[in-house]
Design a protein around this motif. Structure first.
Motif, short mmCIF file in Angstrom:
data_model
loop_
_atom_site.label_atom_id
_atom_site.label_comp_id
_atom_site.label_asym_id
_atom_site.label_seq_id
_atom_site.Cartn_x
_atom_site.Cartn_y
_atom_site.Cartn_z
N GLN A 21 0.83 -1.21 0.00
CA GLN A 21 0.00 0.00 0.00
C GLN A 21 0.86 1.25 0.00
O GLN A 21 0.54 2.23 -0.68
CB GLN A 21 -0.92 0.01 1.21
CG GLN A 21 -2.06 -0.99 1.11
CD GLN A 21 -2.94 -0.97 2.35
OE1 GLN A 21 -2.48 -0.60 3.42
NE2 GLN A 21 -4.19 -1.38 2.18
N ILE A 22 1.95 1.23 0.74
CA ILE A 22 2.85 2.38 0.75
C ILE A 22 3.48 2.57 -0.64
O ILE A 22 3.56 3.69 -1.15
CB ILE A 22 3.94 2.20 1.83
CG1 ILE A 22 3.31 2.27 3.21
CG2 ILE A 22 5.03 3.26 1.69
CD1 ILE A 22 4.25 1.92 4.34
N ALA A 23 3.88 1.47 -1.25
CA ALA A 23 4.48 1.54 -2.59
C ALA A 23 3.47 2.03 -3.61
O ALA A 23 3.79 2.86 -4.48
CB ALA A 23 5.03 0.18 -2.99
N ALA A 24 2.24 1.57 -3.51
CA ALA A 24 1.21 1.98 -4.47
C ALA A 24 0.89 3.46 -4.31
O ALA A 24 0.76 4.19 -5.31
CB ALA A 24 -0.05 1.15 -4.27
N ARG A 25 0.77 3.93 -3.09
CA ARG A 25 0.46 5.35 -2.87
C ARG A 25 1.61 6.25 -3.32
O ARG A 25 1.39 7.31 -3.89
CB ARG A 25 0.15 5.60 -1.40
CG ARG A 25 -1.19 5.03 -0.99
CD ARG A 25 -1.53 5.39 0.43
NE ARG A 25 -2.82 4.80 0.80
CZ ARG A 25 -3.42 5.02 1.94
NH1 ARG A 25 -2.86 5.81 2.83
NH2 ARG A 25 -4.57 4.46 2.20
N SER A 26 2.84 5.81 -3.07
CA SER A 26 3.97 6.62 -3.52
C SER A 26 4.08 6.62 -5.03
O SER A 26 4.44 7.63 -5.65
CB SER A 26 5.27 6.13 -2.88
OG SER A 26 5.53 4.80 -3.27
N LEU A 27 3.74 5.50 -5.68
CA LEU A 27 3.77 5.44 -7.14
C LEU A 27 2.70 6.35 -7.74
O LEU A 27 2.95 7.05 -8.74
CB LEU A 27 3.56 4.00 -7.61
CG LEU A 27 3.69 3.74 -9.11
CD1 LEU A 27 5.10 4.11 -9.57
CD2 LEU A 27 3.39 2.30 -9.43
N VAL A 28 1.54 6.38 -7.15
CA VAL A 28 0.48 7.28 -7.63
C VAL A 28 0.90 8.73 -7.45
O VAL A 28 0.73 9.57 -8.34
CB VAL A 28 -0.86 6.99 -6.90
CG1 VAL A 28 -1.87 8.09 -7.14
CG2 VAL A 28 -1.41 5.65 -7.33
#
Length: 79
Positions: free
Chosen positions: A35-42
């Protein structure tokens, strides 16, 4: 705050400004690595899109540097 001087028919209305809730919100879940990786990618995608739009949009906003010829159409040049 303005207090009423006349009696209020319902006690809970009169005590509404003094009411405190004893309900606590549930504890927040900790975010997982995905979730942290997905939010940072967005977030990175949004920032890159804004930077790209500025990069490609700035030349269109600049005034022309070459002096323009006359504003007459080309058909009138042969006369």
């Amino acid at each position: 705050m303005f207090r009423r001087r006349e009696p209020v028919p319902f006690a809970f209305v009169a005590e509404a400004d003094r009411f405190r809730s004893n309900v606590t919100p549930p504890p927040r879940e900790s975010l997982g690595k995905t979730q942290i990786a997905a939010r940072s990618l967005v977030g990175l995608t949004v920032v890159a899109g804004l930077a790209g739009s500025l990069l490609f949009g700035m030349p269109a906003l600049e005034p022309d540097k070459a002096p323009a010829k006359s504003q007459q159409p080309e058909a009138s040049e042969g006369r």
